[in-house]
Design a protein around this motif. Structure first.
Motif, PDB file in Angstrom:
ATOM      1  N   VAL A  31       0.856  -1.191   0.000  1.00 18.59           N
ATOM      2  CA  VAL A  31       0.000   0.000   0.000  1.00 18.59           C
ATOM      3  C   VAL A  31       0.887   1.235   0.000  1.00 18.59           C
ATOM      4  CG1 VAL A  31      -1.780   1.295   1.227  1.00 18.59           C
ATOM      5  CG2 VAL A  31      -1.799  -1.203   1.275  1.00 18.59           C
ATOM      6  N   ALA A  32       0.700   2.079  -0.999  1.00 17.13           N
ATOM      7  CA  ALA A  32       1.436   3.338  -1.059  1.00 17.13           C
ATOM      8  C   ALA A  32       0.629   4.417  -0.338  1.00 17.13           C
ATOM      9  CB  ALA A  32       1.680   3.742  -2.511  1.00 17.13           C
ATOM     10  N   ALA A  33       1.312   5.332   0.314  1.00 15.65           N
ATOM     11  CA  ALA A  33       0.628   6.409   1.032  1.00 15.65           C
ATOM     12  C   ALA A  33      -0.204   7.238   0.070  1.00 15.65           C
ATOM     13  CB  ALA A  33       1.640   7.288   1.742  1.00 15.65           C
ATOM     14  N   LEU A  34      -1.341   7.711   0.536  1.00 16.85           N
ATOM     15  CA  LEU A  34      -2.228   8.520  -0.281  1.00 16.85           C
ATOM     16  C   LEU A  34      -1.559   9.864  -0.559  1.00 16.85           C
ATOM     17  CD1 LEU A  34      -5.121   8.356  -1.483  1.00 16.85           C
ATOM     18  CD2 LEU A  34      -5.912   9.546   0.562  1.00 16.85           C
ATOM     19  N   GLY A 279      -5.205  -1.679  -3.425  1.00 27.69           N
ATOM     20  CA  GLY A 279      -4.193  -0.844  -2.797  1.00 27.69           C
ATOM     21  C   GLY A 279      -4.650   0.599  -2.657  1.00 27.69           C
ATOM     22  N   GLN A 280      -5.359   1.113  -3.663  1.00 31.71           N
ATOM     23  CA  GLN A 280      -5.851   2.490  -3.603  1.00 31.71           C
ATOM     24  C   GLN A 280      -6.873   2.662  -2.479  1.00 31.71           C
ATOM     25  OE1 GLN A 280      -6.841   2.489  -7.923  1.00 31.71           O
ATOM     26  NE2 GLN A 280      -5.889   4.505  -7.958  1.00 31.71           N
ATOM     27  N   ALA A 283      -5.227   2.467   0.925  1.00 35.13           N
ATOM     28  CA  ALA A 283      -4.545   3.718   1.252  1.00 35.13           C
ATOM     29  C   ALA A 283      -5.542   4.761   1.749  1.00 35.13           C
ATOM     30  CB  ALA A 283      -3.791   4.234   0.037  1.00 35.13           C
ATOM     31  N   GLN A 286      -6.677   3.750   5.279  1.00 32.93           N
ATOM     32  CA  GLN A 286      -5.639   3.994   6.278  1.00 32.93           C
ATOM     33  C   GLN A 286      -5.557   5.475   6.622  1.00 32.93           C
ATOM     34  OE1 GLN A 286      -1.939   2.228   4.985  1.00 32.93           O
ATOM     35  NE2 GLN A 286      -2.787   0.163   4.928  1.00 32.93           N
ATOM     36  N   ARG A 287      -5.774   6.331   5.617  1.00 30.85           N
ATOM     37  CA  ARG A 287      -5.730   7.786   5.858  1.00 30.85           C
ATOM     38  C   ARG A 287      -7.013   8.268   6.520  1.00 30.85           C
ATOM     39  NH1 ARG A 287      -5.874  11.945   7.393  1.00 30.85           N
ATOM     40  NH2 ARG A 287      -5.124  13.954   6.608  1.00 30.85           N
TER      41      ARG A 287
END
Length: 313
Positions: A31-34, A279-280, A283, A286-287
């Motif tokens: 997961v990439a950070a938003l 993944g999107q 992210a 998570q945010r």
């Protein structure tokens, strides 16, 4: 020579079995950070509401729903439509089971049918009518995607526009096996929409349906060519993400992880696109952990919603 061939075949079978078994084992996706950490503005109008219309369920195992799921953990895979009432027009997201759902179920792969036990409930059209709601007043049925269990109830909503994006329209017209029921129910009154608005929570484009940020659709292809995610914001400030079949249970986002290989091969059109979309959403969640996730077949998530005709803003 014969022994060599037999041993070679045995090794191939064992290797294949091991690979299949490993595909059910836990494996989290990256997961990439938003990139944009701001929550999109929304001004939902007074009177807007969201409610659930359950039409049945399919009992199966968490082990089939996501990698790492416990095969002894039996889950009710809900078949639930969502009604969003808005002063500019009411939208029904998916339809669940229709009156002929038992026959419609036969369009599903045999292996999938063998993995679950189906319970048929009251079709969405009948529920609306019984509550004194004329289905013809719907602005449309918005399909998260066109698989059989999301379109079965369209037969009970004659004449109601069916909203799809262009890739899903083409998928339905193709008559391909996984779109067979939607094709057979046609010609459907399809209404195409486009993602003419800008980026939204990490997705490159969006469609702000009523122009107030209360109902925003984003493309999430992979499960089908035109699968979408719908973000709904109520006057209370509560925000929902209707995920369709991007994942079947919330663990798919919480872990995050995908379906086991066998299920991906049977049902997903493009597994790489599904991984990207998971993944999107992961992210985003998570945010913004207060975002309420609604995978189309997670009965636990839908249990928190008011059931039509009751409404909550």
């Amino acid at each position: 020579m014969k022994k060599f061939v037999l041993w070679t075949l045995l090794l191939i079978v064992l290797a294949g079995s091991a690979a299949l078994t490993s595909s059910f084992m836990p494996k989290a996706l990256p997961v990439a950070a938003l990139a944009d950490a701001s929550l999109p503005a929304a001004t939902p109008p007074p009177g807007m509401s969201l409610s659930a219309l359950p039409t049945g369920s399919m009992e199966s195992s968490a082990g089939f729903a996501y990698r790492g799921g416990d095969f002894l953990d039996r889950r009710d895979f809900s078949m639930t439509a969502v009604l969003v009432r808005h002063p500019k027009g009411d939208l029904l997201f998916d339809t669940g089971f229709g009156r002929d759902a038992a026959a419609h179920r036969d369009t599903m792969p045999l292996l999938m049918r063998s993995m679950s036990k189906t319970q048929f409930g009251t079709p969405v059209g009948q529920q609306l009518t019984a509550a004194g709601y004329d289905p013809k007043q719907l602005a449309g049925v918005v399909l998260t995607h066109a698989h059989w269990d999301h379109v079965s109830g369209l037969q009970d909503l004659p004449g109601v526009p069916v909203w799809v994006d262009a890739p899903e329209h083409a998928f339905i017209d193709s008559g391909r096996p996984m779109a067979a029921l939607a094709h057979q129910l046609g010609p459907l009154p399809l209404r195409d929409y486009a993602f003419g608005n800008g980026p939204y929570l990490g997705f490159a484009a969006s469609y702000d349906v009523w122009g107030d940020g209360s109902v925003v659709l984003v493309p999430a292809p992979g499960h089908t060519p035109g699968s979408i995610v719908a973000f709904i914001t109520l006057p209370s400030g509560t925000r929902y993400a209707l995920l369709g079949d991007l994942v079947w249970q919330v663990e798919g986002i919480h872990v995050p992880t995908e379906r086991p290989w066998l299920l991906r091969q049977m049902l997903d059109e493009d597994t790489a696109q599904v991984r990207t979309a998971i993944g999107q959403i992961a992210a985003v969640h998570q945010r913004f952990p207060d975002l309420q996730l609604l995978p189309a077949h997670d009965a636990r998530a839908f249990a928190a919603l008011p059931v039509f005709p009751n409404t909550a803003q």
